[in-house]
Motif scaffolding. Sequence first.
Motif, mmCIF file in Angstrom:
data_model
loop_
_atom_site.group_PDB
_atom_site.id
_atom_site.type_symbol
_atom_site.label_atom_id
_atom_site.label_comp_id
_atom_site.label_asym_id
_atom_site.label_seq_id
_atom_site.Cartn_x
_atom_site.Cartn_y
_atom_site.Cartn_z
ATOM 1 N N GLN A 212 0.729 -1.012 0.041
ATOM 2 C CA GLN A 212 0.169 0.075 -0.148
ATOM 3 C C GLN A 212 0.996 1.275 0.007
ATOM 4 O O GLN A 212 0.731 2.189 -0.531
ATOM 5 C CB GLN A 212 -1.103 0.003 1.257
ATOM 6 C CG GLN A 212 -2.184 -0.998 1.228
ATOM 7 C CD GLN A 212 -2.614 -1.140 2.724
ATOM 8 O OE1 GLN A 212 -2.355 -0.905 3.440
ATOM 9 N NE2 GLN A 212 -3.903 -1.904 2.466
ATOM 10 N N LEU A 213 1.767 1.162 0.853
ATOM 11 C CA LEU A 213 2.884 2.478 1.000
ATOM 12 C C LEU A 213 3.529 2.768 -0.667
ATOM 13 O O LEU A 213 3.723 3.859 -1.029
ATOM 14 C CB LEU A 213 3.943 2.136 1.893
ATOM 15 C CG LEU A 213 5.222 3.245 1.999
ATOM 16 C CD1 LEU A 213 4.351 4.707 2.071
ATOM 17 C CD2 LEU A 213 6.214 2.965 3.207
ATOM 18 N N LEU A 214 3.976 1.630 -1.150
ATOM 19 C CA LEU A 214 4.301 1.644 -2.775
ATOM 20 C C LEU A 214 3.469 2.369 -3.656
ATOM 21 O O LEU A 214 3.884 3.015 -4.379
ATOM 22 C CB LEU A 214 4.856 0.227 -3.146
ATOM 23 C CG LEU A 214 5.379 0.005 -4.423
ATOM 24 C CD1 LEU A 214 6.668 0.748 -4.493
ATOM 25 C CD2 LEU A 214 5.455 -1.591 -4.950
ATOM 26 N N LEU A 215 2.043 1.774 -3.442
ATOM 27 C CA LEU A 215 1.230 2.280 -4.316
ATOM 28 C C LEU A 215 1.081 3.876 -4.042
ATOM 29 O O LEU A 215 0.770 4.487 -5.013
ATOM 30 C CB LEU A 215 -0.219 1.537 -3.857
ATOM 31 C CG LEU A 215 -1.272 2.150 -4.928
ATOM 32 C CD1 LEU A 215 -1.155 2.079 -6.530
ATOM 33 C CD2 LEU A 215 -2.613 1.284 -4.550
ATOM 34 N N LEU A 216 1.004 4.109 -2.676
ATOM 35 C CA LEU A 216 0.787 5.664 -2.307
ATOM 36 C C LEU A 216 2.022 6.433 -2.840
ATOM 37 O O LEU A 216 1.668 7.640 -3.400
ATOM 38 C CB LEU A 216 0.691 5.659 -0.829
ATOM 39 C CG LEU A 216 0.659 7.023 -0.156
ATOM 40 C CD1 LEU A 216 -0.713 7.765 -0.573
ATOM 41 C CD2 LEU A 216 0.651 6.793 1.225
ATOM 42 N N THR A 217 3.157 6.031 -2.429
ATOM 43 C CA THR A 217 4.203 6.714 -3.135
ATOM 44 C C THR A 217 4.496 6.833 -4.540
ATOM 45 O O THR A 217 4.472 8.148 -5.055
ATOM 46 C CB THR A 217 5.548 5.883 -2.595
ATOM 47 O OG1 THR A 217 5.489 5.772 -1.322
ATOM 48 C CG2 THR A 217 6.757 6.599 -3.186
ATOM 49 N N GLY A 218 3.908 5.912 -5.507
ATOM 50 C CA GLY A 218 3.679 6.125 -6.841
ATOM 51 C C GLY A 218 2.735 7.215 -7.218
ATOM 52 O O GLY A 218 2.993 8.170 -8.027
ATOM 53 N N ILE A 219 1.609 6.912 -6.706
ATOM 54 C CA ILE A 219 0.653 8.117 -6.970
ATOM 55 C C ILE A 219 0.980 9.627 -6.581
ATOM 56 O O ILE A 219 0.857 10.374 -7.295
ATOM 57 C CB ILE A 219 -0.739 7.704 -6.298
ATOM 58 C CG1 ILE A 219 -1.453 6.205 -6.835
ATOM 59 C CG2 ILE A 219 -1.813 8.700 -6.254
ATOM 60 C CD1 ILE A 219 -2.579 5.859 -6.087
ATOM 61 N N VAL A 220 1.492 9.490 -5.473
ATOM 62 C CA VAL A 220 1.753 10.824 -5.099
ATOM 63 C C VAL A 220 2.997 11.624 -5.946
ATOM 64 O O VAL A 220 2.915 12.649 -6.260
ATOM 65 C CB VAL A 220 2.468 10.930 -3.617
ATOM 66 C CG1 VAL A 220 2.942 12.206 -3.247
ATOM 67 C CG2 VAL A 220 1.454 10.698 -2.576
ATOM 68 N N MET A 221 3.992 10.572 -6.169
ATOM 69 C CA MET A 221 5.215 11.146 -7.330
ATOM 70 C C MET A 221 4.373 11.389 -8.712
ATOM 71 O O MET A 221 4.841 12.448 -9.184
ATOM 72 C CB MET A 221 6.016 10.035 -7.487
ATOM 73 C CG MET A 221 6.863 9.872 -6.099
ATOM 74 S SD MET A 221 8.272 8.626 -6.442
ATOM 75 C CE MET A 221 9.317 9.125 -5.055
ATOM 76 N N VAL A 222 3.311 10.762 -9.219
ATOM 77 C CA VAL A 222 3.081 11.146 -10.433
ATOM 78 C C VAL A 222 2.138 12.318 -10.325
ATOM 79 O O VAL A 222 2.181 13.366 -11.157
ATOM 80 C CB VAL A 222 1.775 9.980 -10.650
ATOM 81 C CG1 VAL A 222 1.053 10.520 -11.789
ATOM 82 C CG2 VAL A 222 2.580 8.867 -11.079
ATOM 83 N N ILE A 223 1.611 12.653 -9.139
ATOM 84 C CA ILE A 223 0.682 14.052 -8.939
ATOM 85 C C ILE A 223 1.654 14.937 -8.912
ATOM 86 O O ILE A 223 1.285 16.216 -9.578
ATOM 87 C CB ILE A 223 -0.188 13.808 -7.613
ATOM 88 C CG1 ILE A 223 -1.339 12.731 -7.927
ATOM 89 C CG2 ILE A 223 -0.632 15.208 -7.298
ATOM 90 C CD1 ILE A 223 -2.146 12.591 -6.755
ATOM 91 N N VAL A 224 2.721 15.101 -8.041
ATOM 92 C CA VAL A 224 3.817 15.947 -7.885
ATOM 93 C C VAL A 224 4.387 16.431 -9.466
ATOM 94 O O VAL A 224 4.557 17.713 -9.775
ATOM 95 C CB VAL A 224 4.830 15.591 -7.016
ATOM 96 C CG1 VAL A 224 5.885 16.531 -7.031
ATOM 97 C CG2 VAL A 224 4.086 15.467 -5.483
ATOM 98 N N LYS A 225 4.804 15.392 -10.146
ATOM 99 C CA LYS A 225 5.318 15.463 -11.330
ATOM 100 C C LYS A 225 4.330 16.215 -12.448
ATOM 101 O O LYS A 225 4.852 17.260 -13.177
ATOM 102 C CB LYS A 225 5.775 14.087 -11.942
ATOM 103 C CG LYS A 225 6.630 14.314 -13.198
ATOM 104 C CD LYS A 225 7.908 15.091 -12.993
ATOM 105 C CE LYS A 225 8.581 15.262 -14.501
ATOM 106 N NZ LYS A 225 10.040 15.867 -14.161
#
Length: 263
Positions: A212-225
């Motif tokens: 879940q942390l991996l998925l959350l990290t990926g989503i946040v990084m996409v949003i930031v980018k």
Amino acid sequence: MEGPDLGAFSFGLDDLAEAFASLSMFPIFEIAHYILMCQAVRSDSGGLTLSRKHPLANWVCCMLMCSAGGFISSLLLGLPLIGPLSKTPNVLLASAIWYVVFYAPFDAFHKVVTFPPILMLVYCVKELHRSHTILGGVLKARKVYSSGIIVQICIGIVHGAGSGFMLNFQRLVRGKWSPETNQILHPTVVLKECLISAILFTTGVLPINQDQLLLLTGIVMVIVKVTLTLTNVSDPFKPIENVLCMPIFGKVEAMAAEKKKKE
């Protein structure tokens, strides 16, 4: 009237996180990574000229960037430095991407991947790839130093933002040396994201599992980018840094003293 089934939602989220964690990075995610790394070499000062005059040196620069995290982490952990090149399919794929980025007829591939909608898609895929590489770095370090939290965080950062650290060395291969431009002196947004993510992966302070942390990290990084690409925001961490630096490091006083000295 019955409310939403939160249990079913939680189960679906767990399935999504597990599916994302089990995704293979090869070849789709690796392609996005290799495209951006080769484009970084091409857009760097002198990169395109080098590809015409010294194609071998240009290829070496691109391979260094494509496997930057692997090279640096192997050096830090005392593992075989040549290890990243042992993955023959990855090297061949990276070499194919290098060729079409620099030598495709009419520069067609470069024009396609720099077309804004396609480039945005490549960015998003790359950020999902980055979240996986950060976790991979943490787990790689954990095998060598099971209780070394700092080591695990550092290797996680190197895996996620290795190209930024490798940038100066690949410039050295091209005969250019610019030590004043490095990520330690000038931390990028990517480096800061990787630092936070590596800390979260290593410490497990959030009440969620690793997938879940991996998925959350990926989503946040996409949003930031996406946000940084579409807006004029240069660094969303700056306001927080400015607030924290004032009482801890005396940043305001130091800046005032430096300004007075110049006057």
